[in-house]
Design an enzyme around this catalytic site. Structure first.
Site: not given
Ligand code: XMP
Length: 518
Positions: A87, A175, A177, A229-235
């Site tokens: 682009c 684009h 992507e 936190s129970g979330g994906v990243d911290s786990t």
């Protein structure tokens, strides 16, 4: 091998960012091809460009014809390293090298189909004429410079793609992507693998091995504290650190009383089952006390954030000689802290007012996920053997039910909303709809409505159900859930959750509505 050395040996691609909203998407698509890439602002590249196997120039909100047009220094790149302009990148390579870019006469936004593809072009190998591409530009390339050859057109855009002769330089005005460009990934693969000969070696397994080794080298025998936190990243961050340093990792999982029904107990059990060294801290009443009488959404967020920091700081103090704080920061957070026009600005904040920060914030930082995207975090989690159900969980906001209970918060309102939310989420799972939805939840509205139950008039709460499709939460669309499902869920909520007599379903897209109601 340490991570720095590994990254030096890993073949990589440089994406020069001119400020397009799609730049991160280019990087995600390149990573999907198991190729490592980095985004750097075009005017602040703090690496040696010669170390990269290929370079991609992103789009931009600017016009090449404006006085503010970004003008990158390509002297070490163009003609020396395989280069793909997308682009603005395509328009830049045409306009500033002897061609002409002008305002488009026809609308060049949205879907288009290729009407011509050069049959001998490696870039378009395997891509048929008629293939759908996504356009998003108000300028267009009117004339190509002399040694440039047009290699693809659409009905409205003659120079949709070109190649510079005698160079491995290609450019496209659409684009690749964006997911609406049906063969976009094939085109990127053709450029990176067939033209630039980049090896596809960036896999989750190799990321795990090198990151574990890097953490060991960085942290040594020191203790590390991490908030789960129970979330994906911290786990995923916790499991990587656990693999690297075992019991020297101390995880703290705080119950703020605003989690989903039974979430604290079940996730804590899951973490313990995974062998993590985790301490669960139930601070529900402290959060509720702090929130008493407050109905302003931003103030509620601040109270919840401050309370979390206090609880975490107290717990971190109970551990002796901790030297590191681990965080689940991912690559989009890192990119967003570096603007296209300035340098890194986020680092300035952490030096601010250091004396006033809680003690744990003065620790050294370890961020094992800071170079990867959310979908890669999930792939890494899978390669670490984390339960797919945990990895597939919907995102859940940090302040939890605190911003889904509109207005002030009481223990009774939390109970009602947890019950409603559980019926909705369990229903989505039972109907096989959970994975079709990016995020779902219920909102407790600050109004009572009239109803009848049996012969009695009721005056009870209204709840709104929200389920959206999205890729990153920046934009979202409501999900067309089956009427039968909505009917069953509404009946179940009204029949089983005391205090609710009306259920509505939110059919607003983002923008203009946000996902959360507060
Ligand atoms: P909105 O409501 O802005 O939400 O469309 C976009 C995404 O962000 C989440 N969200 C939050 N997450 N703290 C968080 O950790 C917050 O204060 C917060 N507010 C919104 C929301 O759940 C959605 O995934």
């Amino acid at each position: 091998m340490n991570l720095v050395l590994f990254l030096r040996m890993q073949q990589k691609v440089l994406i020069l960012d001119f400020g397009s909203q799609f730049t991160q998407l280019i990087a995600r698509r390149v990573r999907e091809l198991n190729i490592y890439c980095e985004i750097h602002p075009y005017n602040n590249v703090k690496v040696d460009v010669e170390d990269y196997k290929a370079v991609i120039l992103s789009g931009s909100p600017h016009s090449v014809r404006s006085s503010e047009a970004p003008q990158p220094d390509l002297s070490k790149i163009k003609g020396k390293i395989p280069l793909l302009g997308v682009c603005y990148g395509a328009q830049y390579l045409a306009h500033f090298f002897g061609g002409e870019v002008g305002a488009s006469k026809t609308r060049e936004y949205g879907r288009a189909n290729l009407s011509y593809v050069a049959s001998n072009s490696v870039l378009f190998h395997g891509i048929e004429k008629d293939s759908q591409v996504w356009m998003s530009h108000s300028d267009t390339i009117l004339h190509l410079p002399e040694n440039y050859t047009c290699i693809a057109s659409t009905h409205d855009v003659e120079n949709a793609a070109y190649k510079i002769e005698e160079e491995d330089t290609y450019a496209i005005q659409f684009h690749p992507e964006v997911y609406h460009s049906t063969d976009g990934l094939t085109l990127l693969k053709n450029f990176l693998v067939d033209i630039a000969a980049v090896e596809q070696t960036w896999t989750p397994d190799c990321f795990v091995d090198t990151t574990v080794a890097a953490i060991r080298e960085k942290v040594g025998d020191d203790k590390v504290v991490l908030g789960l936190s129970g979330g994906v990243d911290s786990t995923v961050a916790a499991v990587l650190l656990d693999k690297a340093i075992g019991k020297n990792l101390h995880c703290i999982f705080v119950n703020n009383g605003l989690l989903r029904k039974n979430e604290f107990e079940s996730v804590l059990n899951q973490y313990e089952g995974m062998g993590l060294n985790v301490k669960g801290v139930d601070a529900s009443s402290r959060f509720l006390e702090g929130l008493k009488g407050e109905s302003d959404p931003e103030k509620k967020r601040k109270i919840i954030g401050r309370c979390f920091i206090e609880v975490f700081d107290e717990e971190a103090h109970k551990l002796t000689s901790v030297k590191w704080l681990a965080q689940g920061t991912i690559y989009p957070d890192v990119i967003e802290s570096v603007s296209a026009n300035g340098g890194p600005s986020a680092t300035i904040k952490s030096h601010h007012n250091v004396g006033g920060l809680p003690d744990f914030m003065k620790l050294k930082i370890v961020e094992p996920l800071r170079m990867i995207f959310k979908d890669e975090v999930r792939r890494v989690g899978k390669s670490l053997g984390i339960d797919p159900e945990l990895l597939g969980r919907h995102p859940f906001p940090g302040p939890g039910m605190g911003i889904r209970i509109l207005g002030d918060i009481t223990a009774e309102k939390v109970r009602i909303l947890q019950e409603v939310d559980a019926v909705f989420i369990n229903g989505l799972k039972a109907w096989g709809l959970y994975d079709r939805v990016w995020q779902a939840g219920a909102m407790l509205l600050p109004v009572d409505s009239v109803g009848v139950m049996g012969d009695e008039r009721t005056y009870e709460k209204v709840v709104a159900l929200r389920a959206v499709e999205s890729t990153d939460g920046m934009t979202a669309d409501w999900v067309d859930l089956p009427y039968k499902f909505l009917q069953e869920t509404s009946n179940k909520i009204i029949n089983t959750v005391k205090g609710v007599n009306r259920v509505v379903y939110d059919i607003s897209s983002k923008p203009p509505a946000t996902i959360e109601w507060e």
